[in-house]
Enzyme design. Structure first.
Site, PDB file in Angstrom:
ATOM      1  N   THR A 186       0.662  -1.263  -0.076  1.00 28.80           N
ATOM      2  CA  THR A 186       0.099   0.046  -0.124  1.00 28.80           C
ATOM      3  C   THR A 186       0.754   1.337  -0.133  1.00 28.80           C
ATOM      4  O   THR A 186       1.691   1.376   0.675  1.00 28.80           O
ATOM      5  CB  THR A 186      -0.697   0.165   1.171  1.00 28.80           C
ATOM      6  N   ARG A 214     -13.157  -8.580  -1.453  1.00 33.90           N
ATOM      7  CA  ARG A 214     -12.208  -8.521  -0.294  1.00 33.90           C
ATOM      8  C   ARG A 214     -11.961  -6.935  -0.275  1.00 33.90           C
ATOM      9  O   ARG A 214     -11.246  -6.394  -1.251  1.00 33.90           O
ATOM     10  CB  ARG A 214     -11.292  -9.447  -0.187  1.00 33.90           C
ATOM     11  N   VAL A 215     -11.964  -6.499   1.039  1.00 29.30           N
ATOM     12  CA  VAL A 215     -11.502  -4.990   1.263  1.00 29.30           C
ATOM     13  C   VAL A 215     -10.600  -5.005   2.389  1.00 29.30           C
ATOM     14  O   VAL A 215     -10.784  -5.858   3.234  1.00 29.30           O
ATOM     15  CB  VAL A 215     -12.714  -4.043   1.456  1.00 29.30           C
ATOM     16  N   GLY A 216      -9.237  -4.372   2.233  1.00 33.05           N
ATOM     17  CA  GLY A 216      -8.560  -4.516   3.171  1.00 33.05           C
ATOM     18  C   GLY A 216      -8.534  -3.096   3.933  1.00 33.05           C
ATOM     19  O   GLY A 216      -9.779  -2.625   4.159  1.00 33.05           O
ATOM     20  N   ASP A 217      -7.545  -2.742   4.762  1.00 31.11           N
ATOM     21  CA  ASP A 217      -7.584  -1.794   5.731  1.00 31.11           C
ATOM     22  C   ASP A 217      -7.636  -0.456   5.053  1.00 31.11           C
ATOM     23  O   ASP A 217      -7.989   0.677   5.525  1.00 31.11           O
ATOM     24  CB  ASP A 217      -6.328  -1.853   6.542  1.00 31.11           C
ATOM     25  N   GLY A 238       0.529  -3.608   4.991  1.00 29.12           N
ATOM     26  CA  GLY A 238       0.710  -4.771   5.251  1.00 29.12           C
ATOM     27  C   GLY A 238      -0.614  -5.540   5.461  1.00 29.12           C
ATOM     28  O   GLY A 238      -1.576  -5.199   4.444  1.00 29.12           O
ATOM     29  N   GLY A 240      -4.076  -6.208   5.788  1.00 30.05           N
ATOM     30  CA  GLY A 240      -5.163  -5.327   6.067  1.00 30.05           C
ATOM     31  C   GLY A 240      -5.764  -5.855   7.182  1.00 30.05           C
ATOM     32  O   GLY A 240      -6.507  -5.253   8.274  1.00 30.05           O
TER      33      GLY A 240
HETATM   34  N1  GLY Z   1      -2.826  -3.064   3.075  1.00 30.02           N
HETATM   35  C1  GLY Z   1      -3.471  -3.358   2.073  1.00 30.02           C
HETATM   36  C2  GLY Z   1      -4.489  -4.348   1.986  1.00 30.02           C
HETATM   37  O1  GLY Z   1      -4.321  -5.225   2.997  1.00 30.02           O
HETATM   38  O2  GLY Z   1      -5.160  -4.386   1.088  1.00 30.02           O
END
Ligand code: GLY
Length: 325
Positions: A186, A214-217, A238, A240
């Site tokens: 990221t 899927r959605v991360g942080d 990292g 998420g």
């Molecule tokens: N840090 C990015 C993700 O996990 O998508």
């Protein structure tokens, strides 16, 4: 005689000199991103404009992990996550955005033109198109096509940790990266401008070969990014899911509010992740990057390999983050 203990006088907490304006960003690719942001900061522009400009820059590059040239999900579709937050706690975000080049600018548009914070998927794309963002073809970049074709041979579904400076033969070496290829994650960046205002932005194509949807942080305010103009700001990189579980960047800012330095605040948030399951933590990477209102900067990661870039009037460099394991 003072009632204070000698130790509190003799060994004051170390505070590195801070300079404003300043921009910090995740990874060594942040050097170029910072250079874009600096064009704005160095001419008394706003932190908000600076972080948007920096993020837009990397969104156009041939980059594994940011923008439409990033690696796709397991269905072969690139989906983008981004968010932005300013000094008034205004924020906007998009998740699962397809075929739109500048996710960061769509996030800013959500922030400034809607009463909402987060738009996702088809609705986010519809909003972007209605607001003049061109719809791109969605064709994978040559790099992404190659990586996806390699991944399809095994289609092994497991979270992939993107750690820059780790070579192919390291413990975090996914089989679909070319031998010796460097990889990163990221792009999160934070700026403190000459009016003493903080803003931050995050942009990513997320985890390579993730489940569609899927959605991360990164687009989650308080996870991938948090800004409190009274205290400071933090961003993350990292895996998420681990960041979301602890509301990572909000936690970092709250640790700074309690008087911790940016580095100590990041370290405590990393400890929170590691203390949940040390064995699991050995297999994953998270890095936090933070700045306080004085312009002091710090970072911490689970594993070796996380670096950040900093640019101010005197510094323009990549800094290795300390790590816990
Ligand atoms: N840090 C990015 C993700 O996990 O998508």
């Amino acid at each position: 005689m003072s009632s204070l203990g000698l130790s509190s006088l003799a060994f004051p907490a170390f505070s590195p000199p801070a300079e404003k304006p300043v921009v910090i960003s995740t990874w060594d690719s942040g050097m170029e991103v910072n250079a874009e942001a600096w064009k704005i900061l160095s001419t008394n522009g706003t932190a908000l404009d600076a972080v948007e400009a920096g993020a837009r820059y990397i969104e156009t590059l041939n980059d594994c992990c940011v923008g439409l040239k990033g690696y796709p999900d397991r269905d072969g579709i690139v989906t983008l996550d981004a968010c932005i937050m300013d000094q008034h706690s205004n924020c906007g975000a998009v998740a699962g955005l397809e075929k739109i080049k500048h996710a960061i600018s769509v996030a800013r548009k959500v922030m400034q033109s809607t009463p909402h914070v987060l738009l996702v998927g088809a609705g986010a794309q519809q909003f972007a198109v209605e607001n003049g963002f061109p719809l791109e073809s969605g064709e994978l970049s040559e790099d992404a096509k190659r990586a996806y074709a390699t991944w399809l041979k095994s289609s092994r579904y497991e979270p992939v940790i993107n750690i820059e400076n780790k070579k192919q033969n390291g413990p975090f070496a996914p089989s679909f990266f070319e031998d010796g290829a460097l990889n990163h994650d990221t792009m999160g960046l934070i700026a403190l401008d000459s009016s003493n205002n903080l803003s931050g932005g995050v942009t990513t194509s997320g985890m390579a070969f993730k489940l569609h949807g899927r959605v991360g942080d990164s687009p989650v305010i308080g996870a991938g990014l948090f800004v409190d103009n009274e205290v400071g700001a933090a961003t993350s990189s990292g895996l998420g899911e681990e960041v979301i579980r602890i509301c990572g960047t909000h936690l970092v800012v709250e640790f700074m509010r309690q008087g911790n330095s940016p580095e100590m605040a990041c370290k405590k948030a990393i400890q929170r992740i590691v203390s949940r399951d040390r064995q699991k933590a050995k297999t994953l990477q998270v890095g936090f990057l933070a700045i306080n209102k004085k312009g002091q900067v710090g970072a911490y990661a689970i594993q070796e390999g996380f670096v950040y870039s900093i640019k101010n009037g005197t510094q323009n460099e990549v800094v290795k983050a300390k790590f816990l394991i």
